[in-house]
Design a protein around this motif. Structure first.
Motif, mmCIF file in Angstrom:
data_model
loop_
_atom_site.group_PDB
_atom_site.id
_atom_site.type_symbol
_atom_site.label_atom_id
_atom_site.label_comp_id
_atom_site.label_asym_id
_atom_site.label_seq_id
_atom_site.Cartn_x
_atom_site.Cartn_y
_atom_site.Cartn_z
ATOM 1 N N GLN A 120 0.840 -1.195 0.000
ATOM 2 C CA GLN A 120 0.000 0.000 0.000
ATOM 3 C C GLN A 120 0.882 1.254 0.000
ATOM 4 O OE1 GLN A 120 -2.751 0.404 3.354
ATOM 5 N NE2 GLN A 120 -4.365 0.834 1.887
ATOM 6 N N ASP A 162 -13.180 -4.107 7.248
ATOM 7 C CA ASP A 162 -13.657 -3.332 8.408
ATOM 8 C C ASP A 162 -15.172 -3.413 8.583
ATOM 9 O OD1 ASP A 162 -11.185 -2.540 9.146
ATOM 10 O OD2 ASP A 162 -11.370 -0.454 8.502
ATOM 11 N N TYR A 163 -15.908 -3.442 7.493
ATOM 12 C CA TYR A 163 -17.360 -3.258 7.603
ATOM 13 C C TYR A 163 -18.181 -4.508 7.313
ATOM 14 C CZ TYR A 163 -15.972 1.648 7.550
ATOM 15 O OH TYR A 163 -15.376 2.840 7.822
ATOM 16 N N VAL A 220 -11.414 -1.647 3.594
ATOM 17 C CA VAL A 220 -12.778 -1.164 3.844
ATOM 18 C C VAL A 220 -13.727 -2.358 4.014
ATOM 19 C CG1 VAL A 220 -14.716 0.129 2.876
ATOM 20 C CG2 VAL A 220 -12.402 1.017 2.634
ATOM 21 N N HIS A 277 -6.672 13.161 -1.159
ATOM 22 C CA HIS A 277 -6.080 11.846 -0.902
ATOM 23 C C HIS A 277 -4.560 11.908 -1.094
ATOM 24 C CE1 HIS A 277 -7.384 7.646 -0.175
ATOM 25 N NE2 HIS A 277 -6.302 7.286 -0.818
ATOM 26 N N GLY A 289 -10.956 8.017 -1.005
ATOM 27 C CA GLY A 289 -10.402 6.809 -1.622
ATOM 28 C C GLY A 289 -11.478 6.024 -2.355
ATOM 29 N N ILE A 290 -12.642 5.892 -1.710
ATOM 30 C CA ILE A 290 -13.753 5.174 -2.341
ATOM 31 C C ILE A 290 -14.258 5.948 -3.560
ATOM 32 C CG2 ILE A 290 -16.134 4.373 -1.990
ATOM 33 C CD1 ILE A 290 -15.298 3.808 0.957
ATOM 34 N N SER A 332 -9.176 11.585 8.806
ATOM 35 C CA SER A 332 -9.178 10.129 8.697
ATOM 36 C C SER A 332 -10.383 9.638 7.889
ATOM 37 C CB SER A 332 -9.195 9.520 10.097
ATOM 38 O OG SER A 332 -9.349 8.130 10.012
ATOM 39 N N ILE A 333 -11.569 10.162 8.234
ATOM 40 C CA ILE A 333 -12.784 9.734 7.531
ATOM 41 C C ILE A 333 -12.741 10.168 6.065
ATOM 42 C CG2 ILE A 333 -15.299 10.048 7.414
ATOM 43 C CD1 ILE A 333 -15.101 10.397 10.562
ATOM 44 N N GLY A 382 -6.846 -0.759 -0.811
ATOM 45 C CA GLY A 382 -7.681 0.101 0.019
ATOM 46 C C GLY A 382 -9.078 -0.460 0.204
ATOM 47 N N HIS A 389 -10.156 10.584 4.238
ATOM 48 C CA HIS A 389 -9.186 9.804 3.470
ATOM 49 C C HIS A 389 -9.853 8.556 2.898
ATOM 50 C CE1 HIS A 389 -5.061 9.343 2.200
ATOM 51 N NE2 HIS A 389 -5.145 8.058 2.439
ATOM 52 N N ARG A 390 -10.648 7.910 3.733
ATOM 53 C CA ARG A 390 -11.354 6.714 3.275
ATOM 54 C C ARG A 390 -12.449 7.074 2.261
ATOM 55 N NH1 ARG A 390 -12.678 1.612 6.984
ATOM 56 N NH2 ARG A 390 -10.479 1.396 6.559
#
Lengths: 127, 130
Positions: free
Chosen positions: A27, A90-91, A87, B81, B31-32, B24-25, A83, B27-28
């Motif tokens: 990563q 995690d979910y 995700v 990002h 990314g999505i 932090s939130i 990535g 970044h995710r």
């Protein structure tokens, strides 16, 4: 350096049961590559603002641009897969669904890398 | 998840708001969003490989109002990002771990990414004239 684990620890198979730091490390490596490649991508695309079709085609067909575009798409889909995997892990707490989605994302990422490379090859060599 | 009866860490709502939560939130989330953007890159490459008709159709959709709104969103997602990713790489190398540095670098990632996005779109909307 010698193995720091004691014989019993080794016999019980302690330590990494899966890929260890492999995911984390790839990563970071793909991120480092993308710092450079995404800036190149953005500048290249911005440069095509007023370009007609032959100009856009000729720009991407230049050897260095073709090489960097394949590098960019490969690093991008690889990084995206890593990535998305985190995700999902995690979910999604249903084990079979989690495995299914991670595998699906991996296969789609590989397919995307091949598809992008093939498109760039066609642009670079086919015209 | 199974409830084992063991103590859990407090949920998000318990904590005082801090900028590091947002970075932090985001970044995710960005990314999505960029995963969807990668589909657009693939589509663009295919249109360019397929010929002038496909390329014209692609650029028409990309240049439409909904297309430009999406592209602007992806521009900021990429800039954010990228900035926050570089911040994370420095932190992975062991730098910037003081709380004050953490807060400062968080704000820096947010503000620089917004400035870069504005600069890129100012350039685009001015027709590429600097």
């Amino acid at each position: 350096m010698s193995d720091m684990r004691n014989p019993l620890g080794r016999a019980r198979g302690l330590g990494s049961a899966k890929a260890g730091t492999g995911h984390w490390w790839m990563q970071r490596l793909t991120a480092l590559a993308l710092v450079v490649l995404s800036v190149w991508f953005l500048i290249t695309v911005l440069g095509l603002l007023h370009a007609d079709y032959p100009t856009a085609l000729a720009t991407l067909a230049r050897p260095w641009n073709a090489v960097l575009m394949v590098a960019f798409t490969t690093a991008m889909f690889w990084h995206a897969q890593l990535g998305l995997q985190v995700v999902i892990e995690d979910y999604v707490h249903t084990r079979w669904l989690e495995t299914f989605l991670v595998v699906l994302v991996k296969l789609l990422a590989v397919l995307s890398v091949i598809a992008a490379a093939l498109a760039v090859v066609r642009i670079a060599l086919g015209h | 998840m199974a409830h084992s009866g063991r103590p859990l860490s407090p949920h998000l709502g318990i904590y005082r708001w801090q900028v590091q939560m947002v970075t932090s939130i985001l970044h995710r989330a960005t990314g999505i969003a960029l995963v969807a953007g990668s589909g657009m890159v693939l589509w663009g490459l295919y249109a360019l490989a397929a010929g002038a008709t496909d390329w014209t159709a692609f650029t028409a959709i990309a240049g439409s109002v909904p297309g430009q709104i999406l592209l602007a969103g992806w521009t900021w997602s990429l800039m954010y990002h990228l900035c926050n990713g570089v911040r994370h790489l420095f932190q992975d190398a062991g730098m910037g771990f003081e709380i004050a540095q953490f807060v400062r670098s968080s704000w820096l990632a947010v503000i620089v990414s917004l400035l870069l996005t504005v600069a890129i779109w100012a350039y685009l909307l001015a027709g590429g004239v600097l």
